[in-house]
Design a protein around this motif. Structure first.
Motif, PDB file in Angstrom:
ATOM      1  N   LYS A   1       0.691  -1.174   0.055  1.00 19.42           N
ATOM      2  CA  LYS A   1       0.290  -0.069   0.107  1.00 19.42           C
ATOM      3  C   LYS A   1       1.342   1.167   0.043  1.00 19.42           C
ATOM      4  O   LYS A   1       0.710   2.062  -0.408  1.00 19.42           O
TER       5      LYS A   1
ATOM      6  N   ASP B   1       1.013   4.298  -3.389  1.00 14.36           N
ATOM      7  CA  ASP B   1       1.047   5.231  -2.490  1.00 14.36           C
ATOM      8  C   ASP B   1       2.124   6.550  -3.513  1.00 14.36           C
ATOM      9  O   ASP B   1       1.330   7.261  -3.882  1.00 14.36           O
TER      10      ASP B   1
ATOM     11  N   ALA C   1      -4.487  -8.389  -1.033  1.00  9.07           N
ATOM     12  CA  ALA C   1      -4.427  -7.223  -0.417  1.00  9.07           C
ATOM     13  C   ALA C   1      -4.916  -6.874  -2.243  1.00  9.07           C
ATOM     14  O   ALA C   1      -5.407  -5.451  -2.641  1.00  9.07           O
TER      15      ALA C   1
END
Length: 244
Positions: free
Chosen positions: A14, A18, A54
Motif C-alpha cells: 500500500k 501510494d 491485498a
C-alpha cells in the motif's frame, strides 16, 4: 523460516502504491498507465499470497525454477513477468511450467527471441509479450543489448517472431542511483528511435525501468512498468546459488 517482514508485505505494498500515485501526480501522468510488478525473488509463496490477497496481480520472478515452483501454488489470474536473465536451455521449461506467463522482460539477443518464438508456437498458447532489455549503463556485469543495437533486435522480433508481441524496452541501470537519470534517458532515446523506425506510437512502447531505490524517479521520467521487490517484501534472502 518466514521473514519477520512477511507479515507487513500487504501494508508495504500500500505504501509503494501510494508513492506511485504521488510520483504520477508530480509528473502529470495517469497512474493507470503505470504497472507495479512485485519482484518476489527468494520470497515464500505465503508472502506472495498476502500481496495477492491485498488485490495485487502483477508479480515478477528472476529465476526460472522459482517461478515454475511458485506459479502452480497461486491463483491463475496472476500476471507473471519473468525479469531475470533467461538461458537458452530454460526457455522450454519456463513456458511449459507457467501457462499464465504474460511477459518476458529480458530478451537481449536474437537467439533467445527465436527460441521463445518457436516454443510459444509449439505449445500453441497466445503470443508472449516481450520487452527488449537494453544495457544502458555499459557495465560488463549487466545483461542487455547495447543501445546502438537495440533497433536491430526489435526489428528481428517484429519481423520474424510472429508468436511474440513486442511491447517495450527494459533496463536495470546502475546501482549508483545518482547516475540513474542518464540510464533512463538512454532508454527513452532508444524508444524514440525504435518507434520512429517501426512505425508505432511511443505510447504503445512501454518502458520498464525503476526498482525499489529509484522507482519514483523512473515514473517521473516516463516509466510505465516498475519492478519493486525490497520495498514490498523486505530484504532478500539467498538460500541457493543464483542461476548463471
Amino acid at each position: 523460516m518466514a521473514s519477520s517482514f512477511e507479515g507487513g508485505a500487504a501494508a508495504s505494498l500500500k505504501t509503494v502504491l501510494d508513492r506511485v500515485h504521488q510520483a504520477a501526480d508530480r509528473s502529470n501522468r495517469n497512474v493507470k498507465e503505470i504497472r507495479v510488478v512485485a519482484a518476489s525473488k527468494t520470497k515464500p509463496v505465503s508472502a506472495l499470497r498476502q500481496v495477492y490477497d491485498a488485490g495485487h496481480r502483477f508479480f515478477g520472478e528472476n529465476y526460472v525454477q522459482e517461478i515454475i515452483d511458485k506459479a502452480p501454488q497461486l491463483p491463475e489470474d496472476i500476471e507473471w513477468h519473468f525479469i531475470g536473465n533467461l538461458q537458452s536451455n530454460k526457455v522450454k521449461p519456463l513456458l511449459a511450467g507457467v501457462p499464465n506467463l504474460a511477459y518476458v522482460e529480458t530478451v537481449d539477443d536474437e537467439k533467445i527471441a527465436n527460441l521463445l518464438d518457436r516454443a510459444v508456437a509449439k505449445i500453441g498458447r497466445k503470443p508472449l509479450k516481450v520487452f527488449v532489455e537494453v544495457n544502458t549503463s555499459g557495465e560488463a556485469s549487466k545483461f542487455g543489448v547495447e543501445p546502438a543495437l537495440c533497433l536491430d533486435l526489435v526489428k528481428q522480433i517484429v519481423t520474424n517472431c510472429p508468436n511474440l508481441e513486442f511491447c517495450g524496452l527494459m533496463t536495470i541501470g546502475m546501482l549508483d542511483y545518482s547516475s540513474t537519470p542518464e540510464n533512463l534517458k538512454t532508454l527513452s532515446k532508444c524508444r524514440t528511435e525504435v518507434c520512429e523506425a517501426v512505425g508505432i506510437p511511443e505510447a504503445q512502447c512501454e518502458l520498464s525501468m525503476g526498482m525499489t531505490a529509484d522507482f519514483e524517479q523512473a515514473i517521473e521520467m516516463g516509466s510505465t512498468n516498475v519492478r519493486v521487490g525490497t520495498a514490498i517484501f523486505g530484504p532478500r534472502e539467498y538460500p541457493h546459488k543464483e542461476e548463471k
